[in-house]
Design a protein around this motif. Structure first.
Motif, mmCIF file in Angstrom:
data_model
loop_
_atom_site.group_PDB
_atom_site.id
_atom_site.type_symbol
_atom_site.label_atom_id
_atom_site.label_comp_id
_atom_site.label_asym_id
_atom_site.label_seq_id
_atom_site.Cartn_x
_atom_site.Cartn_y
_atom_site.Cartn_z
ATOM 1 N N GLN A 10 -4.612 93.665 36.879
ATOM 2 C CA GLN A 10 -4.370 94.713 35.802
ATOM 3 C C GLN A 10 -3.820 96.006 36.778
ATOM 4 O OE1 GLN A 10 -8.033 96.584 34.179
ATOM 5 N NE2 GLN A 10 -6.645 98.109 32.945
ATOM 6 N N PHE A 11 -4.283 96.108 37.963
ATOM 7 C CA PHE A 11 -3.909 97.237 38.923
ATOM 8 C C PHE A 11 -3.289 96.748 40.070
ATOM 9 C CE2 PHE A 11 -7.432 99.422 36.398
ATOM 10 C CZ PHE A 11 -6.479 100.361 35.844
ATOM 11 N N GLN A 12 -2.006 96.960 40.601
ATOM 12 C CA GLN A 12 -1.590 96.628 41.835
ATOM 13 C C GLN A 12 -0.874 97.877 42.656
ATOM 14 O OE1 GLN A 12 0.722 92.566 41.188
ATOM 15 N NE2 GLN A 12 0.354 93.127 39.338
ATOM 16 N N VAL A 42 -0.172 103.181 42.164
ATOM 17 C CA VAL A 42 -0.884 102.127 41.483
ATOM 18 C C VAL A 42 -0.245 101.692 40.213
ATOM 19 C CG1 VAL A 42 -2.913 100.975 40.726
ATOM 20 C CG2 VAL A 42 -3.300 102.621 42.376
ATOM 21 N N ALA A 43 0.136 100.557 40.100
ATOM 22 C CA ALA A 43 0.947 100.230 38.793
ATOM 23 C C ALA A 43 0.130 99.434 38.152
ATOM 24 C CB ALA A 43 2.104 99.125 39.378
ATOM 25 N N GLU A 44 -0.013 99.501 36.633
ATOM 26 C CA GLU A 44 -0.596 99.146 35.635
ATOM 27 C C GLU A 44 0.082 98.199 34.916
ATOM 28 O OE1 GLU A 44 -4.120 99.844 32.211
ATOM 29 O OE2 GLU A 44 -2.938 101.768 33.039
ATOM 30 N N GLY A 45 -0.169 96.712 35.035
ATOM 31 C CA GLY A 45 0.619 95.801 34.429
ATOM 32 C C GLY A 45 1.761 95.279 35.093
ATOM 33 N N ALA A 49 4.433 97.043 37.943
ATOM 34 C CA ALA A 49 4.191 96.204 39.206
ATOM 35 C C ALA A 49 5.644 95.899 39.624
ATOM 36 C CB ALA A 49 3.294 95.139 38.997
ATOM 37 N N GLU A 72 -3.776 92.965 44.352
ATOM 38 C CA GLU A 72 -4.573 93.471 43.525
ATOM 39 C C GLU A 72 -5.477 94.600 44.101
ATOM 40 O OE1 GLU A 72 -7.372 91.900 39.981
ATOM 41 O OE2 GLU A 72 -6.758 90.617 41.395
ATOM 42 N N SER A 74 -8.489 97.643 42.585
ATOM 43 C CA SER A 74 -9.289 98.134 41.476
ATOM 44 C C SER A 74 -9.663 99.827 41.646
ATOM 45 C CB SER A 74 -10.817 97.598 41.529
ATOM 46 O OG SER A 74 -11.424 98.007 42.815
ATOM 47 N N ARG A 75 -9.929 100.286 40.671
ATOM 48 C CA ARG A 75 -10.090 101.748 40.811
ATOM 49 C C ARG A 75 -11.528 102.100 40.837
ATOM 50 N NH1 ARG A 75 -5.779 105.405 40.090
ATOM 51 N NH2 ARG A 75 -3.853 104.410 39.223
#
Length: 111
Positions: A10-12, A42-45, A49, A72, A74-75
């Motif tokens: 999800q997050f990268q 942070v890119a989502e998707g 990314a 990858e 995480s927040r």
């Protein structure tokens, strides 16, 4: 460019090594390179990314960084954490002495 993330993450974030000194760096929202993961964009998707990865190309062309890749994250607790052990180690530096260098500065990463 390599990619060290699981498919469907999800997050990268984007990391590379700075060529002038070999330090691990992270691409920020304003296309600077920071030594702190907390500054990383942070890119989502997948599309975000891919766009994040493409933004590293000029820095590679200028020989500022080498081998940028997505990983990858995480927040958590208002911050950014690497999901993999590999990236946690890269963030903190060599694992020989946790009381010196980056390890001493990154409270909570090893807990």
């Amino acid at each position: 460019m390599a990619q060290h993330t699981r498919k469907g993450a999800q997050f990268q974030a984007l990391t590379a090594n700075r060529l002038s000194d070999g330090i691990v760096v992270y691409l920020t929202a304003d296309d600077r390179w920071s030594e702190s993961l907390q500054d990383a964009d942070v890119a989502e998707g997948k599309e975000a990314a891919d766009a994040l990865l493409a933004r590293a190309t000029p820095s590679v062309d200028r020989n500022e960084v080498v081998e940028p890749y997505l990983f990858e994250v995480s927040r958590e607790d208002g911050g950014i954490r690497a999901v993999s052990v590999r990236e946690t180690i890269r963030q903190a530096g060599p694992t020989v002495r946790r009381d010196l260098g980056k390890q001493a500065e990154l409270a909570g990463v090893h807990d």
